[in-house]
Write a protein that holds these residues in place. Sequence first.
Motif, PDB file in Angstrom:
ATOM      1  N   ILE A   1      44.171  34.133  41.562  1.00 14.65           N
ATOM      2  CA  ILE A   1      42.987  34.214  42.753  1.00 14.65           C
ATOM      3  C   ILE A   1      42.620  35.532  42.984  1.00 14.65           C
ATOM      4  CG2 ILE A   1      42.145  33.212  44.980  1.00 14.65           C
ATOM      5  CD1 ILE A   1      43.941  30.917  44.759  1.00 14.65           C
ATOM      6  N   ARG A   2      43.564  36.448  43.432  1.00 14.39           N
ATOM      7  CA  ARG A   2      43.131  37.620  43.871  1.00 14.39           C
ATOM      8  C   ARG A   2      42.543  38.505  42.712  1.00 14.39           C
ATOM      9  NH1 ARG A   2      44.988  41.309  48.083  1.00 14.39           N
ATOM     10  NH2 ARG A   2      43.743  43.192  48.119  1.00 14.39           N
ATOM     11  N   THR A   3      43.071  38.132  41.677  1.00 15.61           N
ATOM     12  CA  THR A   3      42.480  39.136  40.519  1.00 15.61           C
ATOM     13  C   THR A   3      41.120  38.589  40.264  1.00 15.61           C
ATOM     14  OG1 THR A   3      44.596  39.462  39.811  1.00 15.61           O
ATOM     15  CG2 THR A   3      42.847  39.826  38.299  1.00 15.61           C
ATOM     16  N   LEU A   4      40.944  37.357  40.021  1.00 17.83           N
ATOM     17  CA  LEU A   4      39.747  36.585  39.800  1.00 17.83           C
ATOM     18  C   LEU A   4      38.426  36.966  40.623  1.00 17.83           C
ATOM     19  CD1 LEU A   4      40.916  33.358  38.675  1.00 17.83           C
ATOM     20  CD2 LEU A   4      40.057  34.950  37.128  1.00 17.83           C
ATOM     21  N   ILE A   5      38.844  36.981  42.083  1.00 16.72           N
ATOM     22  CA  ILE A   5      38.144  37.297  43.093  1.00 16.72           C
ATOM     23  C   ILE A   5      37.597  39.039  43.045  1.00 16.72           C
ATOM     24  CG2 ILE A   5      37.717  37.774  45.529  1.00 16.72           C
ATOM     25  CD1 ILE A   5      39.527  35.396  45.880  1.00 16.72           C
ATOM     26  N   ASP A   6      38.596  39.721  42.787  1.00 14.15           N
ATOM     27  CA  ASP A   6      38.370  41.053  42.660  1.00 14.15           C
ATOM     28  C   ASP A   6      37.317  41.574  41.443  1.00 14.15           C
ATOM     29  OD1 ASP A   6      40.112  41.771  44.683  1.00 14.15           O
ATOM     30  OD2 ASP A   6      41.582  42.352  43.463  1.00 14.15           O
ATOM     31  N   LEU A   7      37.437  40.782  40.437  1.00 14.55           N
ATOM     32  CA  LEU A   7      36.711  40.998  39.260  1.00 14.55           C
ATOM     33  C   LEU A   7      35.355  39.974  39.206  1.00 14.55           C
ATOM     34  CD1 LEU A   7      39.718  40.751  36.676  1.00 14.55           C
ATOM     35  CD2 LEU A   7      38.256  42.804  37.174  1.00 14.55           C
ATOM     36  N   ASN A   8      35.223  39.292  40.389  1.00 15.58           N
ATOM     37  CA  ASN A   8      34.110  38.297  40.289  1.00 15.58           C
ATOM     38  C   ASN A   8      33.990  37.117  39.235  1.00 15.58           C
ATOM     39  OD1 ASN A   8      31.684  37.613  41.741  1.00 15.58           O
ATOM     40  ND2 ASN A   8      30.383  38.854  40.226  1.00 15.58           N
ATOM     41  N   TYR A   9      35.021  36.744  39.035  1.00 16.72           N
ATOM     42  CA  TYR A   9      35.154  35.748  37.842  1.00 16.72           C
ATOM     43  C   TYR A   9      35.598  34.477  38.123  1.00 16.72           C
ATOM     44  CZ  TYR A   9      35.919  35.054  32.813  1.00 16.72           C
ATOM     45  OH  TYR A   9      35.896  34.440  31.398  1.00 16.72           O
ATOM     46  N   LEU A  10      35.691  34.171  39.434  1.00 20.89           N
ATOM     47  CA  LEU A  10      36.456  33.083  39.931  1.00 20.89           C
ATOM     48  C   LEU A  10      35.560  31.746  39.711  1.00 20.89           C
ATOM     49  CD1 LEU A  10      38.826  31.651  41.558  1.00 20.89           C
ATOM     50  CD2 LEU A  10      37.769  32.012  43.508  1.00 20.89           C
TER      51      LEU A  10
END
Length: 381
Positions: free
Chosen positions: A115-124
Amino acid sequence: MKILGEAAERIGVPSVIGEILAGISFGVLFLDIETEVIAFFAELGSIFLLFTAGYKEVNFKELKSASLTALVPTLSQIIFAFAFGFLLGRIFNFTFLQSLFMAVAFSPTSIGVVIRTLIDLNYLSSKPGTVMLSSAILDDIIGIFLLSVVVTFARFNRAPSILGILTIAGKILLFLLIMYILGKYLFPRIFGYAQKMHAKETVFSLVVMVALFSAYLAEFFELHATIGAFIGGILISEIPLAKLQDVQSKVEGLAYGILIPLFFAFIGFSIDLYTLGNTGLFALVVIFLALSGKLIGGFIGSKAIGFDFYESFIFGIGVMPRAGVELVVLTIGRDLGIINQEIFSAVVLMVVISILISPSALKIAIQTERKNKTDREISVK
């Protein structure tokens, strides 16, 4: 933590890497520090990471449809990870129980890191991101169910009965049913009453109480606290009074300002560098099989539901990292005497490597996918 997190962001990698490195550095400098208080706040960090993701980032209707889509890639990545873990045990002449435990230990995915990575990359909010998130939740639930079976096996030195397996499954279903009823009928009324109260920060306090109660209820039913927190966050995300902008900002401030960085820093702090140095070839094989099992299984499963090459590759990378549930599984195995300290240390190293590698690999894969889509759009025009 925040300083190294900022440094990581400035060099182009997710801040989680800087926070873990801060924990490693702190562990080297302060070897004899008492960890009980830090561990308590780290656990709260993992709970609020999942809660805020469900509360603020995930659309409940989209998640329900994505869960059906995620079933095939979830089963695929679990089967491959399970098989690779069992194979590891047989290669190194483990007992059947140890091999079975390694298979289960390889199964969970770290929802928090994903989740943290997807949020950081605006991909969630993308389809692969939503399916990846659903898959992470499903495979943790399945992984904990498998762990319950193995723990029963270890305690009684025999496989659990059919009744025992049905009892474990019944606890999971009962938890989900209770949470659904609370979210559908009780929580909206409580928030209505809270909004009418004159005491300050009543709605904010209630949101925090829902997060902690959901986590506690999950633990009561022998699930992981973070799974309960995530489900609780999703349920109140559908309640307008719980989603007031002022309340959301305060919840995010508590979570991302203090607790979540502590969670990732504690992972780094828990690493015993001396023990890890003695694991040798075994640790390298653990890392290779654990990561490749998830990557291959995730890629094949997502291709089966119609994802293209890049989306499948992104999905496979996204389900590689482990953290909270994995470390819980390892601790239980060590406490029951199923695995020794060397095996424990090697798998902890795999957890850390997976967390360090996955965010950067995921970022590169997503940027490559976006570049290819842009190039195709330009060529069509």
